[in-house]
Design a protein around this motif. Structure first.
Motif, PDB file in Angstrom:
ATOM      1  N   SER A  52       0.820  -1.208   0.000  1.00 58.06           N
ATOM      2  CA  SER A  52       0.000   0.000   0.000  1.00 58.06           C
ATOM      3  C   SER A  52       0.857   1.262   0.000  1.00 58.06           C
ATOM      4  CB  SER A  52      -0.945  -0.004   1.201  1.00 58.06           C
ATOM      5  OG  SER A  52      -0.207  -0.050   2.399  1.00 58.06           O
ATOM      6  N   GLY A  53       2.180   1.099   0.082  1.00 54.83           N
ATOM      7  CA  GLY A  53       3.070   2.253   0.016  1.00 54.83           C
ATOM      8  C   GLY A  53       3.520   2.749   1.373  1.00 54.83           C
ATOM      9  N   VAL A  54       3.735   1.796   2.295  1.00 55.03           N
ATOM     10  CA  VAL A  54       4.151   2.155   3.650  1.00 55.03           C
ATOM     11  C   VAL A  54       5.327   1.275   4.064  1.00 55.03           C
ATOM     12  CG1 VAL A  54       3.422   2.410   6.060  1.00 55.03           C
ATOM     13  CG2 VAL A  54       1.749   2.734   4.235  1.00 55.03           C
ATOM     14  N   PHE A  87       5.230   6.030   0.015  1.00 53.84           N
ATOM     15  CA  PHE A  87       5.723   6.068  -1.369  1.00 53.84           C
ATOM     16  C   PHE A  87       4.630   5.504  -2.270  1.00 53.84           C
ATOM     17  CE2 PHE A  87       7.505   2.912   1.464  1.00 53.84           C
ATOM     18  CZ  PHE A  87       6.991   1.741   0.967  1.00 53.84           C
TER      19      PHE A  87
END
Lengths: 222, 230
Positions: A52-54, A87
């Motif tokens: 999920s971008g973590v 990100f």
């Protein structure tokens, strides 16, 4: 069919947690793998990555404290933690394919003797969710599978050859089930540990694949 | 001369020129980063035969106006996605239902390949070689090549006519700042469409954002919509 007690999902997760080295960047799949973060041995620091971008995912958010924009790959709400970074998806998968993830723990429908992994589609369904599993299979330095040894109908999920569509070929290193710990080796699947009370022969009887059984196979210790 | 981007107060106006048969990218990962007001406006507009590119498209969350709700509304002809089905196997998603009826084409793509194909489309690459999918059904029909002794497959870029995006705040130059896991597919989809429309909580004056925090530079953004709700 043997009706001896098998390991609980939490115990499978505990055994997997022992495999995570201090300082490792780790990605946990949905299901039993998610539980692994609860059991990392004291004194070890593990940094969790989510598609999920973590990075540096902390614990789950308490009820009532959820932030709708802070989730892990399973859609669970995370607590904001110091050192967390955010990100976009292309970078999240650059971390995976680029070999920056030390260990990925995934669930599976089938694992073969050669370490092939099938975990994205039941052929009966016609459509499957691939998500990030295939990128992890191709890019993570080490893949550990955490799953039940047999499916709901009692059929072995540890197989000679996968009959379900593959996620990756020869990508699995270690399999931890509710009956055994299996290591993928050039000689085949080696039975490393058995669940308490189970004999190697009894585990083999529950397994479609032919296991390599050493002289001494200890019980799973936590 | 600094060019300011049009700021719409209505999502309906911002999507007014989306046409039948258009290819649409819809950002978001679960709920974060989903442009819900733009999706609702597109459903109200009712334009059909769309090709939709999105991370998930099962459409079973009625509380979430995501790409899957466009499928559920019957507006989609083809979907390119990594989650065509709900995670719960007992629930049937709209893509499954429509696929069985022969009303929907479904192209399932590994998530990392999906995001990289979108990025490749946005940055002018003709494609890229990747190990993901080697030895699986995803290698079928694709060129293969060895690099450093490892097999790779050629994946081609994705582009769209429109991208629907969500961020926390925009300045009038189109620069975007996101909130935590809201980024997901937004920054790459912003690069990969002819027209990009972003829905934000807040619009500030040019220069009103910390330049170090801008994750999507305004060059990629065409229209800004001030969201009415969170």
């Amino acid at each position: 069919m043997t009706t001896k007690p098998r390991l609980e999902r939490e115990v499978i997760a505990m055994r997997v947690a022992r495999e995570l080295p201090d300082g490792a960047y780790v990605n946990l799949g949905i299901g039993i793998p998610t539980l692994v973060s609860n059991y990392v041995p004291e004194g070890r620091v593990v940094i969790y990555h989510s598609e999920s971008g973590v990075l540096n995912c902390g614990p789950l958010a308490e009820e009532g404290e959820e932030d709708i924009d802070l989730i892990n790959a399973g859609g669970q709400f995370l607590k904001k933690a110091p050192g967390m970074s955010f990100f976009h998806s292309a970078d999240a998968f650059g971390m995976i394919r680029g070999g920056h993830i030390d260990v990925a723990v995934l669930g599976a429908l089938q694992v073969s003797e050669q370490g092939d992994l099938a975990n994205w589609m039941l052929p009966s369904r016609g459509i499957g969710n691939i998500g990030g599993a295939m990128d992890l299979a191709a890019g993570a330095k080490r893949i550990i599978v955490a799953m039940e040894h047999t499916d709901r109908d009692g059929k072995s999920k540890v197989v000679r050859r996968c009959t379900y569509p593959l996620t990756g070929r020869r990508c699995v290193d270690l399999v931890v089930t509710d009956l055994a710990v299996l290591k993928v080796t050039p000689a085949g699947l080696e039975l490393r540990e058995v669940a308490p009370g189970w004999t190697p022969a009894e585990v083999q009887a529950q397994t479609e694949a032919t296991l390599v059984i050493p002289r001494d196979v200890p019980e799973i210790a936590l | 001369m600094i060019s300011l981007k049009p700021v719409y107060s209505s999502a309906d106006q911002a999507v007014a020129d989306i046409f039948e048969g258009a290819t649409i990218m819809v950002a978001g990962f679960a709920r974060p980063g989903v442009p819900q007001e733009l999706v609702k406006a597109l459903i109200r507009k009712g334009v059909g035969k769309l090709t939709v590119i999105a991370n998930a498209a099962h459409g079973t969350r009625e509380d979430l106006a995501d790409a899957g709700r466009l499928v559920a509304a019957g507006l989609v002809r083809k979907v390119i996605t990594s989650f065509p089905a709900p995670t719960r196997a007992s629930v049937e998603g709209y893509p499954e239902k429509l696929y069985r009826q022969g009303k929907l084409e479904v192209e399932t793509v590994p998530q990392g390949t999906l995001s990289e194909r979108i990025r490749a489309g946005g940055i002018g690459l003709g494609g890229f070689w990747v190990r993901t999918g080697v030895g699986t059904v995803f290698e079928e029909g694709k060129e293969k090549r060895l690099f450093n002794g490892q097999e790779h497959i050629l994946e081609r870029p994705l582009r769209a006519d429109f991208a629907l995006l969500r961020a926390r705040v925009a300045d009038a130059l189109g620069n975007l700042v996101y909130d935590k896991a809201q980024r997901n597919f937004n920054p790459t989809m912003a690069m990969a469409a002819a027209v990009t429309i972003v829905e934000v909580d807040e619009v500030v004056e040019p220069g009103g954002l910390d330049s170090e925090s801008i994750a999507t530079p305004g060059i990629f953004i065409d229209r800004i919509v001030k969201a009415q709700s969170g």
